[in-house]
Write a protein that holds these residues in place. Structure first.
Motif, short mmCIF file in Angstrom:
data_model
loop_
_atom_site.label_atom_id
_atom_site.label_comp_id
_atom_site.label_asym_id
_atom_site.label_seq_id
_atom_site.Cartn_x
_atom_site.Cartn_y
_atom_site.Cartn_z
N PHE A 132 0.86 -1.18 0.00
CA PHE A 132 0.00 0.00 0.00
C PHE A 132 0.90 1.23 0.00
CE2 PHE A 132 -2.65 -3.27 1.77
CZ PHE A 132 -3.96 -2.97 1.39
N LEU A 133 0.57 2.21 -0.85
CA LEU A 133 1.36 3.43 -0.95
C LEU A 133 0.47 4.65 -0.77
CD1 LEU A 133 3.47 2.48 -4.11
CD2 LEU A 133 4.28 2.48 -1.75
N SER A 134 1.07 5.75 -0.37
CA SER A 134 0.33 7.00 -0.20
C SER A 134 0.82 8.02 -1.22
CB SER A 134 0.52 7.54 1.22
OG SER A 134 1.89 7.76 1.47
N LEU A 135 0.02 9.05 -1.42
CA LEU A 135 0.36 10.09 -2.38
C LEU A 135 1.00 11.29 -1.68
CD1 LEU A 135 -2.87 10.16 -4.58
CD2 LEU A 135 -0.64 9.23 -5.22
N ASN A 136 1.89 11.94 -2.40
CA ASN A 136 2.41 13.22 -1.95
C ASN A 136 1.24 14.21 -2.04
OD1 ASN A 136 3.36 16.00 -2.62
ND2 ASN A 136 5.36 15.09 -2.25
N GLU A 137 0.87 14.80 -0.90
CA GLU A 137 -0.32 15.65 -0.88
C GLU A 137 -0.18 16.90 -1.74
OE1 GLU A 137 -2.46 16.36 2.71
OE2 GLU A 137 -1.52 14.68 3.72
N ILE A 178 10.04 10.18 -1.15
CA ILE A 178 10.68 10.98 -0.11
C ILE A 178 9.74 11.11 1.08
CG2 ILE A 178 11.77 13.16 0.48
CD1 ILE A 178 13.31 11.61 -1.61
N LYS A 179 10.10 10.49 2.18
CA LYS A 179 9.27 10.50 3.40
C LYS A 179 7.84 10.07 3.08
CE LYS A 179 12.04 14.02 5.73
NZ LYS A 179 12.06 15.36 6.39
#
Length: 299
Positions: free
Chosen positions: A108-113, A121-122
Motif C-alpha cells: 500500500f502506498l500513499s500520495l504526496n499531498e 521521499i518520506k
C-alpha cells in the motif's frame, strides 16, 4: 499462460565464458559467475478481478484481505492498494528457500499531498506480510477516490537471474581493475538477457536477487534510510559515505514494483519509476518482514 525457456543459467554462464563481447580475464569471469543470483521473475498481463481466484497474485484491482484487516491510512486518508503476492505461487522459483512457503505480501502506498503523486521521499507506505489464508475480496474505503485505484494485472512468476548492479560495492574491485568494466561486462550481459532470454518480460518487476536499480544501487538507499540520510544534501551524504557503504552491506533486495508497466496504470502516479523494498540480511534469514525499507527511483 506464459512460457519461458529453461536452463537459462547455463546459457548465461556460457555467454560470460565464451562471448567475445565480455572482455575480462577468465578468472574474473568465474568470480562473477559465482555472483549470479537466482531471482523470481514477474510477468504481468492485463486482467479483471472477476477472472481471478481469491488470493491470486496481482497488481491493482481490489485486494484479497483477511476479514479483520484494517485498511492502512496516512494523513487521515486511505493508502492506495498496489499489489498482492501469493507466496505459495513463488515457492518453486525461490531456489534458496528465503521466503515463507505460504502467506501474502501486500503493498500500500500513499500520495504526496502537494503534488498528488508518488515520490518516495518520506512517503508513508505499508509493506505487509500476512499468514492468513482466510481472505475476502475487499471493497475500497468509501473515502478513496476512484482515480486512486488501479486496473488489474495478473502476475505469473518464472525463473530469472540477476547480476550485481554496476555501482554495487561487490563490483568495486573489478571496476578499479578495468577501465570500462560496465562496457566490457555489465552491458553485454544485460543486453544478452533482455534480447535473447527474456525479451517477452522486459520490466523491472522481481522478487529477491540483485537489485536492478535505475540509479545507484538501492542498497545505499536502504542504508541511508536507516541513518536518516535519505534525500539529504549531497555534502552530508558524502560526509557519511563510509557509514552508508558499510551499512549497505547488511541489506538485501526483497521486491521491486515497476510503475512503468503497460499492463498496469501505476504510472499515473509513479511515472517511469520503480519501487524497491529491502531488509537486513538478518531479517531475511529470520523471515522477519516488519522493518522493510523502501526506495523509489525514476529515470
Amino acid at each position: 499462460m506464459f512460457s519461458f525457456k529453461k536452463n537459462n543459467l547455463k546459457k548465461i554462464t556460457s555467454f560470460i565464458r565464451n562471448s567475445e563481447e565480455v572482455q575480462i580475464d577468465n578468472e574474473d569471469k568465474e568470480e562473477l559467475i559465482k555472483m549470479i543470483k537466482s531471482t523470481v521473475g514477474i510477468k504481468t498481463k492485463s486482467s479483471d478481478d472477476k477472472n481471478l481466484k481469491i488470493g491470486q497474485s496481482k497488481i491493482g484491482g481490489k485486494p484479497d484481505l483477511p476479514k479483520d484487516f484494517e485498511w492502512p491510512r496516512a494523513n487521515e486518508k486511505p493508502m492506495l492498494f498496489c499489489a498482492q503476492y501469493n507466496l505459495s505461487e513463488i515457492t518453486r522459483f525461490d531456489k534458496e528457500n528465503e521466503l515463507p512457503k505460504k502467506g501474502f505480501f501486500y503493498i500500500f502506498l500513499s500520495l504526496n499531498e502537494e503534488w498528488n503523486e508518488f515520490n518516495g521521499i518520506k512517503q508513508p507506505f505499508k509493506f505487509i506480510f500476512s499468514k492468513s489464508e482466510n481472505l475476502i475480496r475487499t471493497e475500497f474505503p468509501n473515502d478513496i477516490n476512484e482515480n486512486q485505484t488501479f486496473k488489474t494485472a495478473v502476475i505469473e512468476y518464472f525463473e530469472y537471474y540477476t547480476i550485481p548492479h554496476w555501482q554495487n560495492y561487490k563490483l568495486f574491485e573489478f571496476d578499479k581493475k578495468y577501465d570500462d568494466f560496465n562496457f566490457y561486462f555489465i552491458e553485454p550481459i544485460e543486453f544478452y538477457m533482455i534480447e535473447e532470454l527474456y525479451q517477452d518480460s522486459d520490466n523491472m518487476h522481481q522478487i529477491l536477487g540483485h537489485d536492478r536499480s535505475i540509479q545507484s544501487s538501492v542498497v545505499y538507499d536502504f542504508a541511508s534510510k536507516e541513518l536518516g540520510l535519505y534525500g539529504a544534501e549531497s555534502s552530508e551524504y558524502q560526509k557519511r559515505w563510509n557509514d552508508i557503504l558499510e551499512l549497505s552491506k547488511t541489506y538485501e533486495l526483497l521486491l521491486q514494483l515497476d510503475c512503468y508497466d503497460s499492463n498496469t496504470d501505476l504510472t499515473k502516479f509513479g511515472g517511469s519509476g520503480t519501487y524497491y523494498f529491502g531488509l537486513s540480511k538478518t531479517d531475511l534469514e529470520n523471515m522477519n518482514f516488519n522493518n522493510i525499507k523502501m526506495s523509489f527511483q525514476m529515470t
